[in-house]
Structures are given as C-alpha cells and as structure tokens.
Design an enzyme around this catalytic site. Sequence first.
Site, PDB file in Angstrom:
ATOM      1  N   GLU A  40      31.873  40.599  37.139  1.00 47.20           N
ATOM      2  CA  GLU A  40      31.892  41.789  38.085  1.00 47.20           C
ATOM      3  C   GLU A  40      31.958  40.964  39.508  1.00 47.20           C
ATOM      4  O   GLU A  40      30.845  40.659  40.027  1.00 47.20           O
ATOM      5  CB  GLU A  40      30.835  42.865  38.099  1.00 47.20           C
ATOM      6  CG  GLU A  40      30.896  44.139  38.639  1.00 47.20           C
ATOM      7  CD  GLU A  40      30.454  44.013  40.433  1.00 47.20           C
ATOM      8  OE1 GLU A  40      31.219  43.719  41.047  1.00 47.20           O
ATOM      9  OE2 GLU A  40      29.191  44.555  40.283  1.00 47.20           O
ATOM     10  N   CYS A  53      29.152  44.474  47.028  1.00 56.11           N
ATOM     11  CA  CYS A  53      30.437  44.335  46.672  1.00 56.11           C
ATOM     12  C   CYS A  53      31.424  45.581  46.675  1.00 56.11           C
ATOM     13  O   CYS A  53      32.645  45.315  46.871  1.00 56.11           O
ATOM     14  CB  CYS A  53      30.627  43.862  45.115  1.00 56.11           C
ATOM     15  SG  CYS A  53      29.635  44.707  44.011  1.00 56.11           S
TER      16      CYS A  53
END
Length: 489
Positions: free
Chosen positions: A247, A282
């Site tokens: 990720e 993020c």
Amino acid sequence: MSAYNLLIDGKMVPGDLTMPVLNPATEEVLAECPRASKDQLDKAVAAAKAAYPAWAALSPQKRAEMMLAALAGIAENRDADAAILSQENGKVRFEGWVDSLVLELRWKLALSHADEVNASKVLPPIHGAIPVQTTVAYQPLGVVTIIVPFNWPIAILGAALPHALLAGNTVIVKPPLTAPLATARVVQRIAEQLPPGVLNVVTGADANMSALIRNPDVAKVCFTGSVNGGKKMMELASHSLTRVTLELGGNDAAIVLKDAIIDDVHLDRLFAAIYDTTGQICMNAKRLFVHKSRLDEVVKGLSARLQKVKLGYGLDKDTTMGPLHSPAQKTFVDSLIKEAKDSGATVLEFGELPGGDLKGGNFVRPAIVVNPKLTLRIVTEEQFGPVIPVIPFETEEEAVRMANDSWAGLAGSVWTADPNTANRVGGQMVCGYVWVNDHGATRLDLRAPFGGMKASGIGREQGIEGVRAFQDTRSIAHLDAAALASMHH
C-alpha cells in the site's frame, strides 16, 4: 511492561543496539529505542515459525475469541499511547487518540469474518468432461511480516494485522523507524495475551530489516510506505519469492464539478481531506481540480479555514497543525512551494511559524497554489505536506483526463449534487477507492477493500478480501465413478 524492548517468543528482550527517536517539533531526542540485530530478527522468525502449527490448527472462531480478549485494555491506555505518538510523530494528540481507535474498530470488523475464513466451495463433476468433484478451500500462509509507516502506524496496522492472525498466520510487526514507540507499546500488550511466538515485535533501522523479508521462512510481507520503499520490498522479496501486499503513495485527485455543493459543511470536509495530519496521509487529496466557475469560491473557503490554523506542539491544546515528521520532508515541501513561486503561480501561505523551543522544528506554513503549470512538481509528485495545487477545468472530460494523468491510483473523490454524475465520473477515475462529496481517512469504510492501482500498490486490505490476502487456496479432487464411466462412452 516497557515499551522500549523487543518482544520475541512472548519475552521482552532488549535490543542488541539502540537508536534515538526524535521529537519532530523540536528535533530533540525523545527516547532511545532498541535496534534488533540480525540474530534477533532470525529468532523472531523462528519463534513465529514454531508457533504457527498450533495457531493455524485452531478454528477461526477460537482464534477470533482469543484475539478479542487480547484487545482488552486498548481503550484504557489510549490517552497515554496518543501522547507518546504525538511526541514521536508530531501530529496533534487527538489524531494519536484516533489512531488507536481505528485499530480497535478494524480489529473487531476483521473478527466479524471468522465464519467466512474457512468457507469452501465444491465444484461438481461434469459428465463427459471432468470426472472429479473438487473442493476448493483456504489455508493460511505461515509467517507474515507487517511493516507500517510513521504517519498513522497503529491505525494502518489494523488494516492487516488482525486479518493475518485471523487467517491463521503468525506475525512479526516492524513499527516505523522514526516513530516506533507507541506502536510497539500497543502491539506488545496484545501479543502478551496470545500464545508465545504468535505475535512478535521488533524495531530497528530499515536497512537492517532484510532478514524479515528474505528469510525463506517468511511467507509474506505486508508493507505500507513510499513507492520507492515498495520497490525495495519487491526486490528483496524476489530472492525468496515471498508474497507481497504493498500500500504505497498516492497523488489523489479531488474533482469539484460545476454543480458541487460548496457550503461550510462541504468546505470543512474538503479542508480536512487536504490538511489532516499536516497533509501526511497517503489518501489525502493531493490535487484539487475545480470547475473554473467555482474556483474563487473554493479558494476563498479554504483560505478562511487556513487563516485559523495554529502551528505548534502536538500536545498543546491550542495547536491545530503539527510539524512535518522529518527535516528531509520539510526541505522537500519547502522546495515545492519555492518552485511554484518561482514559476509565477499564485501561492497563498497561512499561519505563523512557531518560535522559542519550537524554532528548530519541522514546521511548514500551510499553502494553496492556484492554477500552477501542470508540469510543476507540486502537481506531479506527492507532496505529503500541507500544500495543495488548485487547478481549474472547463469540461468533465478534461477533469477526468487530468486526474488520471498520474503515476498514482490510490484514491480520489467527486464533488457534485448529482449521484448519477458522481457514479459516472467516479467510475472513470483510475484508482482503488472513490468518495462522493467527501474525501479522506476519516470517511474510509473500514469494511471495504482498500488499495491502489498503478504505482500506488498491489493487493487489498480490509474486509474478507483482506483476510484472503493472507491465505492461499488448496483444491482436493475426488474421482466420481459415474462421471468417470461417462468418459468411456
């Protein structure tokens, strides 16, 4: 229990070496943290390997029962954990509190899938073609390494750790290099309630952690971090063909269409989507595409909120925005803002840099860059800081094209009064998750699979898909006499 030890095979052990943990608001040493040696890393893998058969042999329901019991006490320690995380990370204390809360929520949601973990399906024989009845079932992988980043380490751990354990794997957690303390505290408390070796915690320099990836007894690595970090993980994992879930970074686009509702409620949501955690998330909005007729309205609304920002120490109750986590990140974000100014773009900056004891901290004044050239780094790179480019567009097609013109594909959002328009535009965005009239980690559906496209990652976390990421399939085929006989005619 000390937070500043390793936990290997159910035992607290000091690191063979130590490393300093800095407070990003002052750049002063906050604590010394253990640095595991290769021998200690090998022992952690060996402990997890030894504990695996018995843990995997339990039913998912029994594992879930033990895991739920192991979570007891997380709420009672939340304030103390949040204070430590604020000091080592820089974020405001409330966000540290939420970090722990999200782990608890993700943990319990993962356990809700206990009855699905071992679900199998039967493929019946096909007379004249396939003379077998095949049962397809799931099995755990073995030893798993989970590596989390500094920004939301405890919450991010919740997207993988409970799913890996519930699936029947044993785990080694590697907290972030520069903010390991609070994460280690939380995981150690959980691990102490599970059988020795099922859950281990090691800290140390990233460069020395290859033993957690290249060891042939490690079946999978789950990594959350930068794109370059993800590439390094894949490179290391290739030596032993270790599976990976990655990720990685995002350059998330938020598209504000002509008919968007731009009131205080929606502007508050948009502001949080951009500037929460000083922009260091993020899935934060990183590029803001606004219909040209609404551009001034959006910039004015964000500016009004930025004028109220109070930069400061994360434990100060008046602080609304903390420092960036590292001097290197401050230098990078400062360079993006300078480049935008030098290009002639309109750059609006807000707030005051703190002085006194905080003068040497990693603080950056939050900013808006209005209508920058699309080739500037503020547009093409993930800034991971409190600055956003606001880019006008004329047509829906233009907005989608610009949004998708990126290396990244983590998440995005569409802001419109029309649900059909939202579905149409959102369905064209090349990313793993799309919000409508909202954006950001606080609105993430923790039941749904999450992960990126393009360079933003490989694989999915959360939900039953998150459990399956830590399993493999096994097919068992039995010959069917009648179907077999039909093959001879």
